[in-house]
Design a protein around this motif. Structure first.
Motif, mmCIF file in Angstrom:
data_model
loop_
_atom_site.group_PDB
_atom_site.id
_atom_site.type_symbol
_atom_site.label_atom_id
_atom_site.label_comp_id
_atom_site.label_asym_id
_atom_site.label_seq_id
_atom_site.Cartn_x
_atom_site.Cartn_y
_atom_site.Cartn_z
ATOM 1 N N PRO A 76 0.868 -1.047 0.251
ATOM 2 C CA PRO A 76 0.076 0.305 0.065
ATOM 3 C C PRO A 76 0.997 1.350 -0.007
ATOM 4 C CG PRO A 76 -0.352 -1.234 2.032
ATOM 5 C CD PRO A 76 0.455 -2.018 1.120
ATOM 6 N N LYS A 77 2.084 1.206 0.632
ATOM 7 C CA LYS A 77 2.883 2.542 0.609
ATOM 8 C C LYS A 77 3.369 2.759 -0.756
ATOM 9 C CE LYS A 77 7.077 4.514 2.404
ATOM 10 N NZ LYS A 77 7.145 5.350 1.247
ATOM 11 N N LEU A 80 0.329 4.360 -2.475
ATOM 12 C CA LEU A 80 0.102 5.809 -2.297
ATOM 13 C C LEU A 80 1.120 6.839 -2.540
ATOM 14 C CD1 LEU A 80 -1.681 5.439 1.353
ATOM 15 C CD2 LEU A 80 -2.577 6.228 -0.884
ATOM 16 N N ASP A 81 2.183 6.323 -2.817
ATOM 17 C CA ASP A 81 3.481 7.221 -3.192
ATOM 18 C C ASP A 81 3.052 7.567 -4.645
ATOM 19 O OD1 ASP A 81 4.728 7.073 -1.001
ATOM 20 O OD2 ASP A 81 6.290 5.671 -1.493
ATOM 21 N N VAL A 83 0.147 7.607 -6.277
ATOM 22 C CA VAL A 83 -0.965 8.327 -6.069
ATOM 23 C C VAL A 83 -0.557 9.915 -5.931
ATOM 24 C CG1 VAL A 83 -3.229 8.929 -5.167
ATOM 25 C CG2 VAL A 83 -2.563 6.514 -5.756
ATOM 26 N N HIS A 84 0.166 9.758 -4.748
ATOM 27 C CA HIS A 84 0.671 11.367 -4.499
ATOM 28 C C HIS A 84 1.375 11.989 -5.637
ATOM 29 C CE1 HIS A 84 -0.160 10.060 -0.100
ATOM 30 N NE2 HIS A 84 -1.066 11.438 -0.459
ATOM 31 N N ILE A 101 -8.056 10.229 -2.321
ATOM 32 C CA ILE A 101 -6.495 9.412 -1.644
ATOM 33 C C ILE A 101 -7.286 8.950 -0.249
ATOM 34 C CG2 ILE A 101 -5.132 10.141 -0.456
ATOM 35 C CD1 ILE A 101 -4.327 12.356 -2.668
ATOM 36 N N ARG A 102 -8.389 9.579 0.179
ATOM 37 C CA ARG A 102 -8.685 9.031 1.488
ATOM 38 C C ARG A 102 -9.383 7.729 1.190
ATOM 39 N NH1 ARG A 102 -11.209 14.569 3.030
ATOM 40 N NH2 ARG A 102 -9.536 15.715 4.038
ATOM 41 N N ILE A 104 -8.837 5.652 -1.107
ATOM 42 C CA ILE A 104 -7.782 4.573 -1.438
ATOM 43 C C ILE A 104 -7.186 4.112 -0.188
ATOM 44 C CG2 ILE A 104 -5.456 4.339 -2.596
ATOM 45 C CD1 ILE A 104 -6.666 6.054 -4.747
ATOM 46 N N ARG A 105 -7.182 4.627 0.785
ATOM 47 C CA ARG A 105 -6.263 4.515 2.028
ATOM 48 C C ARG A 105 -7.368 3.589 2.732
ATOM 49 N NH1 ARG A 105 -1.984 7.183 4.063
ATOM 50 N NH2 ARG A 105 -2.637 6.616 6.176
#
Length: 112
Positions: A76-77, A80-81, A83-84, A101-102, A104-105
């Protein structure tokens, strides 16, 4: 017939699928977003046939294939990297992107 992709290759394709979902979350896709997705796909060595099939959906207005969340939950990290990097890369952070983003988390089982 193409050989099956290794697990890492499948993970990278699923990340690209997710990035396409994020890019379209605000109902517009900028050139910067497309360039960032293509650059990420190249960095991941996503096969051109896979990338072409996914981007064809955008060009033809077809629904994007949903990403496989069980595959994305493997790292997951990294997800998210990616996506960011996409959402800040175009210089515009839209409310729909923040909400995405929320979401997805949550879907990846990460704390807010």
């Amino acid at each position: 017939m193409a050989a099956p992709l290794p697990p890492e290759g499948q993970f990278h394709i699923e990340v690209i699928k997710l990035l396409l979902q994020v890019a379209t979350s605000d109902d517009r896709v900028t050139r910067e977003e497309i360039d960032a997705i293509i650059e990420t796909a190249r960095g991941f060595s996503v096969p051109l046939t896979e990338l072409s099939a996914l981007t064809r959906c955008l060009h033809e207005g077809q629904p994007l294939p949903p990403p496989n969340l069980s595959v994305l939950r493997q790292d997951p990290k990294a997800v998210l990297d990616a996506v960011h990097a996409l959402v800040i890369g175009d210089g515009h952070l839209d409310e729909s992107e923040i909400a995405m983003i929320r979401q997805i988390r949550e879907l990846l089982g990460m704390a807010p």
